[in-house]
Design a protein around this motif. Structure first.
Motif, short mmCIF file in Angstrom:
data_model
loop_
_atom_site.label_atom_id
_atom_site.label_comp_id
_atom_site.label_asym_id
_atom_site.label_seq_id
_atom_site.Cartn_x
_atom_site.Cartn_y
_atom_site.Cartn_z
N SER A 128 0.85 -1.19 0.00
CA SER A 128 0.00 0.00 0.00
C SER A 128 0.88 1.24 0.00
O SER A 128 1.98 1.22 0.54
N ALA B 7 0.10 5.21 0.91
CA ALA B 7 -0.85 6.24 1.33
C ALA B 7 -0.28 7.61 1.02
O ALA B 7 0.85 7.92 1.41
N SER C 71 -0.64 11.84 1.13
CA SER C 71 -1.24 12.96 1.87
C SER C 71 -0.62 14.26 1.38
O SER C 71 0.42 14.26 0.71
N ASP D 211 -7.39 3.68 -4.69
CA ASP D 211 -8.64 4.02 -4.03
C ASP D 211 -8.62 5.53 -3.86
O ASP D 211 -7.95 6.06 -2.97
N LYS E 55 -9.49 7.08 -0.46
CA LYS E 55 -8.50 6.90 0.59
C LYS E 55 -7.14 7.48 0.20
O LYS E 55 -6.19 7.41 0.98
N SER E 56 -7.03 8.00 -1.02
CA SER E 56 -5.74 8.51 -1.53
C SER E 56 -4.65 7.46 -1.35
O SER E 56 -3.53 7.77 -0.92
N THR E 57 -4.99 6.25 -1.70
CA THR E 57 -4.07 5.13 -1.50
C THR E 57 -3.93 4.32 -2.77
O THR E 57 -4.92 4.05 -3.46
#
Length: 124
Positions: free
Chosen positions: A21, A23, A25, A73, A76-78
C-alpha cells in the motif's frame, strides 16, 4: 508537498503473494500518475507499474505483467500493488512515486515525490 508512505512489505516464500500500500497525503490533487519502482541490492532502480490517478489506466513492466496488479482508491488517496506468484527475483525495496507530468512515464527521474520504501524478500 506530497507525502507518500508505503507499507505491506515482508518475507514470503516463492509462489506466495503480498499486497503493498502507498498512502498519499498533502497536495495529492496535483498528481496525475502514481507508480511503483523497485531496487534490488547492487542494481539500479527499476520501473514496476504505473497508474493514471484520474482515468485508472495502468501499465506494467514485462517482468511483472500478469502477476502484479496496480490499483488505487481515490477516496483513501491510497495506491496498491498486489503481487502474486512471487519469485526470488522480485526481492527488492519497493518504492511508490507520484508525478505531476501529463504523459505516462516509466523513468524514475520524472517523478516528483517518493516514499521511503518497503522491503520485499522472497525466499526460494
Amino acid at each position: 508537498q506530497v507525502q507518500l508512505v508505503e507499507s505491506g512489505g515482508g518475507l514470503v516464500q516463492a509462489g506466495g503473494s503480498l499486497k503493498l500500500s502507498c498512502a498519499a497525503s498533502g497536495r495529492t490533487f496535483s498528481n496525475v500518475f502514481m507508480a511503483w519502482f523497485r531496487q534490488a541490492p547492487g542494481k539500479e532502480r527499476q520501473f514496476v507499474a504505473v497508474i493514471n490517478w484520474i482515468s485508472g489506466y495502468t501499465y506494467y513492466a514485462d517482468s511483472v505483467k500478469g502477476r502484479f496488479t496496480i490499483s488505487r482508491d481515490n477516496a483513501k488517496s491510497t495506491m496498491y500493488l498486489q503481487m502474486n506468484t512471487l519469485t526470488p527475483e522480485d526481492t527488492a525495496v519497493y518504492y511508490c512515486a507520484a508525478g505531476k507530468m501529463l504523459l505516462l512515464s516509466i523513468v524514475d527521474a520524472t517523478y516528483d515525490y517518493w516514499g521511503q520504501g518497503t522491503q520485499v524478500t522472497v525466499s526460494s
